[in-house]
Design a protein around this motif. Structure first.
Motif, mmCIF file in Angstrom:
data_model
loop_
_atom_site.group_PDB
_atom_site.id
_atom_site.type_symbol
_atom_site.label_atom_id
_atom_site.label_comp_id
_atom_site.label_asym_id
_atom_site.label_seq_id
_atom_site.Cartn_x
_atom_site.Cartn_y
_atom_site.Cartn_z
ATOM 1 N N VAL A 14 25.202 -35.530 -25.125
ATOM 2 C CA VAL A 14 24.835 -34.649 -26.231
ATOM 3 C C VAL A 14 25.680 -33.382 -26.152
ATOM 4 O O VAL A 14 26.170 -33.013 -25.088
ATOM 5 N N ILE A 15 25.848 -32.737 -27.297
ATOM 6 C CA ILE A 15 26.522 -31.451 -27.353
ATOM 7 C C ILE A 15 25.438 -30.381 -27.380
ATOM 8 O O ILE A 15 24.555 -30.413 -28.241
ATOM 9 N N ALA A 16 25.509 -29.456 -26.426
ATOM 10 C CA ALA A 16 24.448 -28.461 -26.287
ATOM 11 C C ALA A 16 25.030 -27.059 -26.248
ATOM 12 O O ALA A 16 26.164 -26.845 -25.815
ATOM 13 N N ARG A 17 24.235 -26.107 -26.697
ATOM 14 C CA ARG A 17 24.614 -24.707 -26.571
ATOM 15 C C ARG A 17 24.146 -24.184 -25.223
ATOM 16 O O ARG A 17 23.104 -24.603 -24.718
ATOM 17 N N LEU A 63 28.942 -20.655 -26.493
ATOM 18 C CA LEU A 63 29.300 -21.606 -25.444
ATOM 19 C C LEU A 63 28.701 -22.961 -25.774
ATOM 20 O O LEU A 63 27.509 -23.065 -26.074
ATOM 21 N N ILE A 64 29.543 -23.963 -25.703
ATOM 22 C CA ILE A 64 29.115 -25.319 -26.038
ATOM 23 C C ILE A 64 29.497 -26.226 -24.872
ATOM 24 O O ILE A 64 30.585 -26.079 -24.313
ATOM 25 N N ALA A 65 28.633 -27.148 -24.534
ATOM 26 C CA ALA A 65 28.974 -28.096 -23.469
ATOM 27 C C ALA A 65 28.611 -29.502 -23.890
ATOM 28 O O ALA A 65 27.672 -29.711 -24.653
ATOM 29 N N SER A 66 29.396 -30.457 -23.398
ATOM 30 C CA SER A 66 28.942 -31.839 -23.507
ATOM 31 C C SER A 66 28.174 -32.146 -22.227
ATOM 32 O O SER A 66 28.600 -31.797 -21.126
ATOM 33 N N VAL A 67 27.011 -32.736 -22.412
ATOM 34 C CA VAL A 67 26.085 -32.973 -21.303
ATOM 35 C C VAL A 67 25.707 -34.447 -21.300
ATOM 36 O O VAL A 67 25.284 -34.983 -22.324
ATOM 37 N N THR A 68 25.878 -35.097 -20.157
ATOM 38 C CA THR A 68 25.386 -36.465 -20.020
ATOM 39 C C THR A 68 23.920 -36.389 -19.633
ATOM 40 O O THR A 68 23.573 -35.863 -18.584
#
Ligand SMILES: [Zn+2]
Length: 101
Positions: free
Chosen positions: A71-74, A59-64
């Motif tokens: 950032v792109i985070a797992r 699972l990957i998310a873009s997080v402000t």
């Protein structure tokens, strides 16, 4: 480890990952800023090929981040857009997002 982003000393823009020159003003001096929290923009699942070394989908998310940059985070579990997460980085510079209860 704490995730750090980089803020241009000249114009205040924040970036992640680090860059040599600021894309806003061309400045080359940066200060580190801690980015401990953020909110999820979008989430997606990266499907791994069968037989890949670390099996399983990711699972990957873009997080402000609260410091500015996206950032792109797992993720370890499914979250929704707008959810608050705390951010951390591991020895391999992978960013992780943990839902904030
Ligand atoms: Zn700048």
């Amino acid at each position: 480890m704490t995730l750090k982003v980089f803020q241009c000393e000249q114009c205040g823009s924040t970036v992640f990952p680090a860059r040599y020159l600021c894309f806003e003003c061309g400045g080359a001096k940066w200060r580190e800023r801690v980015a401990e929290r953020g909110s999820v923009d979008e989430m997606t699942t990266v499907r791994r090929r069968v037989g890949a070394q670390e099996g399983g989908d990711v699972l990957i998310a873009s997080v402000t981040t609260d410091a500015g940059p996206i950032v792109i985070a797992r993720l370890e579990r499914v979250v929704r857009a707008g959810d608050a997460v705390s951010l951390a980085i591991d020895e391999q510079n992978r960013v992780f997002a943990l839902p904030v209860a």
